[in-house]
Motif scaffolding. Structure first.
Motif, mmCIF file in Angstrom:
data_model
loop_
_atom_site.group_PDB
_atom_site.id
_atom_site.type_symbol
_atom_site.label_atom_id
_atom_site.label_comp_id
_atom_site.label_asym_id
_atom_site.label_seq_id
_atom_site.Cartn_x
_atom_site.Cartn_y
_atom_site.Cartn_z
ATOM 1 N N LYS A 169 85.931 28.359 102.030
ATOM 2 C CA LYS A 169 84.632 27.710 101.970
ATOM 3 C C LYS A 169 84.822 26.188 101.894
ATOM 4 O O LYS A 169 85.847 25.690 101.424
ATOM 5 C CB LYS A 169 83.847 28.168 100.728
ATOM 6 N N TRP A 170 83.794 25.491 102.393
ATOM 7 C CA TRP A 170 83.741 24.045 102.237
ATOM 8 C C TRP A 170 82.933 23.700 100.992
ATOM 9 O O TRP A 170 81.948 24.375 100.679
ATOM 10 C CB TRP A 170 83.068 23.385 103.456
ATOM 11 N N TRP A 193 87.916 21.482 102.084
ATOM 12 C CA TRP A 193 88.055 22.897 102.427
ATOM 13 C C TRP A 193 88.928 23.588 101.395
ATOM 14 O O TRP A 193 90.009 23.120 101.053
ATOM 15 C CB TRP A 193 88.676 23.040 103.812
ATOM 16 N N TYR A 247 83.845 16.080 101.710
ATOM 17 C CA TYR A 247 83.889 17.517 101.936
ATOM 18 C C TYR A 247 85.340 17.963 101.871
ATOM 19 O O TYR A 247 86.213 17.348 102.497
ATOM 20 C CB TYR A 247 83.303 17.878 103.296
ATOM 21 N N GLU A 267 78.762 24.164 96.981
ATOM 22 C CA GLU A 267 79.241 24.828 98.190
ATOM 23 C C GLU A 267 78.398 24.390 99.387
ATOM 24 O O GLU A 267 77.193 24.156 99.263
ATOM 25 C CB GLU A 267 79.153 26.342 98.005
ATOM 26 N N THR A 268 79.058 24.270 100.557
ATOM 27 C CA THR A 268 78.340 23.863 101.762
ATOM 28 C C THR A 268 78.910 24.587 102.975
ATOM 29 O O THR A 268 79.749 25.487 102.836
ATOM 30 C CB THR A 268 78.411 22.335 101.942
ATOM 31 N N THR A 269 78.491 24.203 104.157
ATOM 32 C CA THR A 269 78.908 24.883 105.394
ATOM 33 C C THR A 269 79.570 23.889 106.333
ATOM 34 O O THR A 269 79.433 22.663 106.192
ATOM 35 C CB THR A 269 77.700 25.502 106.101
ATOM 36 N N TRP A 270 80.266 24.447 107.335
ATOM 37 C CA TRP A 270 80.880 23.597 108.353
ATOM 38 C C TRP A 270 79.810 22.850 109.143
ATOM 39 O O TRP A 270 80.020 21.701 109.534
ATOM 40 C CB TRP A 270 81.753 24.422 109.272
ATOM 41 N N GLU A 271 78.678 23.476 109.348
ATOM 42 C CA GLU A 271 77.600 22.811 110.077
ATOM 43 C C GLU A 271 77.158 21.534 109.362
ATOM 44 O O GLU A 271 76.903 20.504 109.995
ATOM 45 C CB GLU A 271 76.414 23.759 110.245
ATOM 46 N N ASP A 272 77.092 21.608 108.047
ATOM 47 C CA ASP A 272 76.712 20.426 107.283
ATOM 48 C C ASP A 272 77.791 19.352 107.372
ATOM 49 O O ASP A 272 77.494 18.158 107.506
ATOM 50 C CB ASP A 272 76.478 20.816 105.819
#
Length: 592
Positions: free
Chosen positions: A124-125, A118, A116, A135-140
Motif C-alpha cells: 500500500k501507499w 510505498w 508518498y 493510507e492512499t492509492t497510486w492514483e492519488d
C-alpha cells in the motif's frame, strides 16, 4: 437547400486538412451519366457534386491513412530506441522500484511539502503530511506528481454564452513531484524493521526534534505566562485596595536573593521539565507542580539539623550558606521555609531570559501575594489575638538579615585587628556584640545570632591588645626603677606626661574606651575581669601623672558614668561571599 448545406460542411472540413487544395485540384467532374436516368438538369448537377465529394473523401481517407502509418512507424522507432537504451548488460544488472515521491505544492519561494511512501509488506501507499499519516492509492500519488495547470469553475451557468457571468481562476498551488526515490527490487534488507538509524540521520532527527519541541514549548510557555500575569495583576489590585505595602521586606529579601543566586537558579532550572509541554486545561497545574518541585529541591538540599550546626560551631557556621539552614537551626516551621523560598524565587534577578524562569517567578509572586492577602480574604477564620503568618515571616527575615550583618561586622573587625587598626576593630566588635545580644535575648534563641562566646572572646582579645598598644605610648620601654609604683603590668616604667599629652590620654579614655567598657560591665564574668585589668592599667598611668587627688577622683567618677551618646552603629557592611570570608577570619584568629 439542405443538401447544399451538408455538402458545404463536408468540403470545409476536408479543406482544413489540406490547406493547399492539392486534393481538390486532382478531383475531376463526373463525365458520364450513362448509368443514370436523368430527366432533370438539376438532379444531374447534384449527382455530379456528390461524386466529387465522394472522390474527395476517398483521397482524404487515403492521405490520412498514410499519415497514421507514418506516425505508427515513428512510434515504433522511438519505442525501440527507448528499449534499446537499456539493452546494455550493466544497465540490466539491477531492477529498481519506485519507493517514495516527495510532492511540492506552491511556488519557488513558498509552498508545502508532503511525501508518498510505498510499504512493500502491506502493498500500500501511505501519505505523510506533517502530523498526519494516512493510507492512499497510486492514483492519488500519480495525480499529484505530474504537475500541469488547473482550472476551477466556481459557478455552473445555464447560459454558457454569457461570458460575463462565468468566473474562473487558475490554481496558484499546483502539486508536482519534487524528487523520487527508487530502491533495488532484489534488496530485501531495505524493508527489514530496525530500531537503529544511521548516526548522521539519528543526529539530524534528534536536532530537528529538539528545534520543533523548542518552538512548540515557546508557544506553550508564552500562553501559560500570559495566564499567570493576568492572575498576578488581580492579586496586585487586591493588595492596592487593602493598602498593603511590602517594600521593606522586598529590600531585605533582595539582599538575600543576591547571596543565594546560584542555588536559586539551580532549583528553578531543575524544575523546568516539570512544566508540561502538552496543551490543555492543566497547564497551570503543571506550572504549580514545577514550583513545588523547586521548593522541595531546596528543602531536601539543605537538611542540616540544629545539632549538626551546633556541632561545627564556631569554626564552621552553615547558617550563612542559606536561609533554609538558618531556619533549621531555629526550628522554623516548614510553611515559613516555603514562604522564604517563594520570596527568594520571586525576587531573584536572572540574566537568563528563558520564559520558564519568568513562569516560575510569576507563580512564586502570586503564591507570596496570597500569603499576604490571607487575613484580608478570610478575616473571620483567624483566632482572636493570633499573629498573621507573614508577621512571623517578617520577624524571621529581619533576624536572618541581622545575623548576616553580625557575621560581616565580625569579619571586618578581625581584618582590622590583623592590620593593627585596633580602634576600628573594637568598634566593629562592639557593634557585632550589641546586635548579637539583642537577637539572642534568651538562651533558647542563641541560634538566631553568631556564636556568642566566640564573638565575646575575640572582642576581649582585641580590647586587650588595643589597651596595651595605647598604654605603651606613655611608657619608657626596657627601663627599670626602684619605685615599683611607677611600673605597669608589663614591667615597663611609666612615662611622666606633660599637660598636653595628659589631656590627649584622658580624651582617648573617655571617647574611645569608656563607650565600649560601659556595655561590657553588664556582660560576662570574663568581660568584667578584663575591664578591671584595663582599669588598673589606666589608674597606674593617671596616678603617676595627675597633679592632685581631686582631679583623680573626678576622672574616676567618669569611669562609671554611662556615655551620653548611644553606642549603636550602622551595620551597613559588605555581606557578599560570607562563608569564605568567615573561614578566612577564623583562620586568622587561630594563627594569632
Amino acid at each position: 437547400m439542405a443538401l447544399d448545406e451538408a455538402l458545404n460542411c463536408v468540403l470545409n472540413f476536408v479543406r482544413t486538412d489540406y490547406t493547399h487544395n492539392e486534393v481538390f485540384q486532382q478531383i475531376k467532374p463526373v463525365s458520364s451519366t450513362a448509368k443514370v436516368d436523368v430527366t432533370n438538369e438539376t438532379i444531374l448537377n447534384e449527382i455530379n457534386t456528390l461524386k466529387t465529394v465522394e472522390e474527395c473523401l476517398a483521397n482524404w481517407i487515403a492521405r490520412t491513412q498514410d499519415r497514421l502509418n507514418e506516425l505508427n512507424e515513428a512510434i515504433v522507432k522511438v519505442t525501440n530506441k527507448i528499449d534499446s537504451a537499456f539493452d546494455e548488460n550493466y544497465l540490466k544488472k539491477y531492477r529498481y522500484n519506485l519507493h517514495s515521491v516527495c510532492i511540492h505544492e506552491g511556488t519557488s519561494t513558498s509552498g508545502h511539502f508532503w511525501t508518498y511512501i510505498w510499504n512493500p509488506k502491506l502493498n500500500k501507499w501511505f501519505k505523510y503530511n506533517d502530523t498526519e499519516v494516512c493510507e492512499t492509492t497510486w492514483e492519488d500519488v500519480y495525480a499529484n506528481s505530474i504537475g500541469g495547470s488547473n482550472q476551477n469553475n466556481f459557478n455552473q451557468l445555464n447560459d454558457l454564452n454569457d461570458l460575463s457571468k462565468t468566473k474562473t481562476r487558475s490554481s496558484d498551488r499546483i502539486p508536482s513531484a519534487y524528487f523520487l526515490i527508487y530502491t533495488r527490487a532484489d534488496d530485501s534488507t531495505l524493508y527489514q524493521e530496525t530500531s537503529e538509524l544511521d548516526s548522521d540521520i539519528e543526529e539530524f532527527l534528534k536536532n530537528d526534534r529538539v528545534m520543533l519541541d523548542n518552538k512548540l514549548n515557546k508557544l506553550k510557555y508564552k500562553r501559560i505566562l500570559e495566564d499567570l500575569l493576568e492572575i498576578l495583576n488581580k492579586t496586585n489590585d487586591l493588595m492596592a485596595q487593602n493598602k498593603i505595602s511590602n517594600e521593606q521586606n522586598n529590600q531585605t529579601c533582595l539582599e538575600h536573593a543576591k547571596a543565594f543566586h546560584d542555588s536559586t537558579l539551580d532549583a528553578l532550572m531543575a524544575s523546568y521539565d516539570k512544566i508540561s509541554v502538552n496543551t490543555g486545561p492543566n497547564d497551570l497545574t503543571a506550572a504549580d507542580d514545577a514550583l513545588k518541585f523547586a521548593i522541595d529541591h531546596e528543602l531536601k538540599k539543605y537538611t542540616q539539623s540544629k545539632s549538626d550546626i551546633e556541632e561545627k560551631l564556631p569554626e564552621i557556621d552553615f547558617r550563612m550558606n542559606h536561609i533554609v539552614i538558618y531556619a533549621n537551626a531555629n526550628m522554623i516551621s516548614t510553611e515559613l521555609k516555603q514562604i522564604a523560598l517563594l520570596d527568594l524565587f520571586r525576587m531573584q534577578i536572572f540574566q537568563d531570559s528563558d520564559v520558564r524562569l519568568k513562569i516560575l517567578q510569576t507563580l512564586a509572586q502570586i503564591k507570596y501575594n496570597e500569603y499576604i492577602l490571607r487575613p484580608f480574604k478570610s478575616p473571620g477564620q483567624a483566632s482572636p489575638g493570633s499573629i498573621p503568618i507573614m508577621k512571623h515571616y517578617e520577624n524571621f527575615l529581619n533576624d536572618y538579615r541581622d545575623y548576616r550583618s553580625i557575621i560581616a561586622a565580625f569579619i571586618n573587625a578581625v581584618n582590622f585587628m590583623e592590620s593593627q587598626r585596633f580602634e576600628d576593630a573594637a568598634q566593629f566588635f562592639c557593634v557585632a556584640c550589641e546586635y548579637n545580644e539583642r537577637i539572642i535575648s534568651t538562651l533558647s534563641l542563641k541560634m538566631k545570632g553568631m556564636h556568642h562566646e566566640f564573638l565575646l572572646s575575640n572582642r576581649r582579645r582585641c580590647l586587650k591588645i588595643w589597651n596595651q598598644s595605647t598604654i605603651r605610648k606613655f611608657t619608657f620601654k626596657n627601663s627599670r626603677a626602684s619605685d615599683s609604683s611607677n611600673f605597669d603590668q608589663t614591667g615597663a616604667r611609666l612615662q611622666q606626661l606633660n599637660q598636653q599629652d595628659l589631656n590627649s590620654l584622658i580624651e582617648t579614655m573617655i571617647n574611645k574606651f569608656l563607650p565600649c567598657f560601659f556595655r561590657l560591665s553588664n556582660s560576662t564574668d570574663e568581660d568584667k575581669a578584663m575591664i578591671e585589668e584595663i582599669r588598673q592599667d589606666w589608674l597606674n598611668v593617671l596616678d603617676s601623672n595627675l597633679p592632685g587627688i581631686q582631679l583623680f577622683h573626678d576622672f574616676m567618677a567618669k569611669l562609671f558614668e554611662e556615655p551620653v551618646s548611644s553606642h549603636y552603629h550602622s551595620l551597613n557592611v559588605n555581606k557578599s561571599n560570607l562563608q569564605n570570608r568567615y573561614q578566612d577570619a577564623v583562620q586568622l584568629v587561630k594563627n594569632t
